[in-house]
Design an enzyme around this catalytic site. Structure first.
Site, short mmCIF file in Angstrom:
data_model
loop_
_atom_site.label_atom_id
_atom_site.label_comp_id
_atom_site.label_asym_id
_atom_site.label_seq_id
_atom_site.Cartn_x
_atom_site.Cartn_y
_atom_site.Cartn_z
CG HIS A 1 -19.86 -37.60 23.72
ND1 HIS A 1 -19.90 -37.11 24.91
CD2 HIS A 1 -18.47 -38.07 24.29
CE1 HIS A 1 -19.45 -37.05 26.40
NE2 HIS A 1 -18.52 -37.43 25.69
CG HIS B 1 -16.61 -35.32 28.85
ND1 HIS B 1 -16.24 -34.20 29.12
CD2 HIS B 1 -16.30 -36.09 28.20
CE1 HIS B 1 -16.25 -34.47 27.14
NE2 HIS B 1 -15.80 -36.21 27.16
#
Lengths: 357, 357
Positions: free
Chosen positions: B57, B219
């Site tokens: 991320h 995700h």
């Protein structure tokens, strides 16, 4: 084709409009002809620094308009040169009387249109110099280019030259600085995936499932070699060595001679990098490659530079000169002296690059 | 699988090593257990703000370590929660004696591990508070999550809370502020393409050639709806309205009660947005979507906010909480008061976010 756009026809304008809404304190957008300019332009007594090129490389160039960088930027349609009227009208809008420096990436259309714009601007009494950026060591001559393409070093040139303009450099001194930044910098790019120009709707080129292309341009122009996917360290080493070990590069560029009142041919030579040089290292994402992977590249690049005796004194890691949604990256090394380093560190306040403010 | 990595096993460490080499003046990296921490930590008299989560991320969280933001960050393997020993060891390393605030995204593994770490840290005499971020309006309960997922508002929380820590807020006041930022913010994401976890080597989910998924998690967790590609304005409106018109959201979170010496359940209510609110608008790229498309989204978002009576007082546009190489974007709106706004504007100096210095 899946993109966050409303239509290929409105993409550039919608994006400019969004940028203007997001950063009203920094920039304004003029439409028809399209250009982005500093909200506080013309800046009294300062040379205006203007660049431009096809859209699809954002934040370059429009995202680099603001205090300490560009005074204006002219976006063409995606991967298409802007037109002389954009360059002329932006010059008229932001010229303070101190003149205009056009920073031009070496693509045939850009070079030609910026030359035409310079002549039109001169006819209106504006002092103009055009300086070329041609830093891509991958190929000599290419689709759209005679000589080397202008790529990542353009970002560094816009920062350094923009800071110098902000400091009050006159037009000739600014042109000399920009020429020197061009001479001192070299780049190479690679692609993991292709990209899709909205108006075309299909990928610019095709790459196999396990294939990459090294030496590619920012419009997907062919590179040096297609090869199978390799570890990042191997790709980084190949590209870094191509840059660092590149021989002296000699070519002829056209610049305006104000005394003679004509375009003259000037011979430029990029000397090779040598041990002891101080460099700015720029690891750039073509957009689709995330910063976590860029740092994997940076790790190896730092190791190679150290081995070669190059000291990385500053770095820039992120998506700054992109190629639509392409996955891939480019590496730029720019040899800097104390003057350039000071200008690099000077405050900058643009949508795409900001520090010191 | 084509990625700029050396191997799935070394990806996280290689990337951390590159970031440390690129920013030695800002951060250091500790290995085994892995965490990123401020080069000048512990910062005397200041509460340490620590976050963490799965890698993939970036720049969140490691790229947000530095002056005015996080004191440390704990990266797990890709899309995998970090472990309590990372959280504990980082706390021991950066605690100045003023205590530690853990900012925790609402994923079951993260919540559990940060609670365990807090207990271990308390056993070593460190004062700790855990504050949850759960801003994703897309789904109630999800793969990996009970309740709403923690997404884009985490970036804004880390900036605001980090600035407050820098100003010298005590632990309890800092926890109150972080809780309030969580209560005031809401987000939603969408995906244009899937992404590939290196260790798996194949896409996390499949999307058709003309298909997008709205409401997706960072995700690749399923969202609200798969649909055909639509104009950016339509997608933006759908997401912005889901955020703005979201009803009061009530849930129970666990926080530590220092007086009682136990975890207590606390009821939180996010009131809906209402006309007159001032907001920070954050348009985030999942990584693969270029900034030019984000501005297309921002343009429409600004229009909708205006129509709804929300004043965008600041904005952030770019790839800040990403999902590997995924194409897509998320929108976050955070209602701010003068205190939060002042903290947002305060100087920050991290690899991923920098201004005022």
């Amino acid at each position: 084709m899946k993109k966050l756009i409303n239509s290929p026809e409105t993409f550039v304008k919608d994006s400019l409009a969004g940028m203007a809404l997001a950063h009203p304190e920094l920039i304004k957008v003029h439409y028809d002809p399209n250009f982005v300019y500093r909200a506080d332009a013309p800046v009294s007594g300062k040379v205006a620094v203007i660049s431009g090129g096809g859209s699809g490389h954002e934040p370059m160039h429009g995202g680099f308009v603001g205090m300490g960088m560009l005074t204006a930027a002219c976006p063409g349609e995606v991967f298409t040169s802007p037109t002389p009227d954009q360059m002329l009208e932006s010059a008229k809008m932001v010229n303070s009387g101190a003149g205009v420096l056009y920073i031009v990436k070496n693509y045939t259309g850009d070079v030609m249109n910026f030359e035409m714009a310079a002549e039109l601007a001169r006819a209106e009494g504006i002092k103009v110099q055009n300086i070329l950026i041609d830093d891509d060591v991958a190929v000599k001559d290419s689709l759209y280019t005679a000589g080397r393409r202008g790529v990542g070093n353009t970002v560094l040139a816009e920062k350094i030259v923009g800071a110098a303009a902000e400091k009050g450099y006159g037009l000739d001194k600014l042109a000399d600085l920009c020429r020197q930044v061009n001479i001192n910098g070299r780049s190479m790019g690679m692609a993991i995936t292709s990209c899709t120009v909205p108006a075309k709707g299909s990928p610019t080129f095709e790459l196999g499932e396990e294939e990459i292309e090294v030496g590619i341009g920012i419009h997907g122009e062919p590179g040096i070699e297609r090869m199978g996917m390799k570890p990042a360290d191997e790709i980084t080493e190949m590209m870094a060595l191509s840059i660092i070990e590149d021989d002296a590069y000699t070519r002829t560029v056209r610049e305006w001679d104000d005394a003679k009142g004509e375009w003259i041919e000037k011979e430029l030579v990029d000397p090779p990098f040598k041990a002891g040089d101080k460099v700015i290292a720029f690891v750039n994402s073509m957009a689709g490659t995330p910063v976590a992977e860029l740092y994997v590249v940076y790790r190896k690049l730092a190791e190679i530079c150290e081995k070669k005796g190059l000291t990385i004194v500053r770095n820039l890691v992120g998506p700054y000169i992109t190629s639509l949604e392409m996955q891939g990256m480019s590496i730029t090394l720019l040899k800097v002296d104390e003057e350039m380093l000071g200008l690099w560190d000077a405050p900058v306040n643009t949508p795409g690059l900001r520090w010191g403010v």
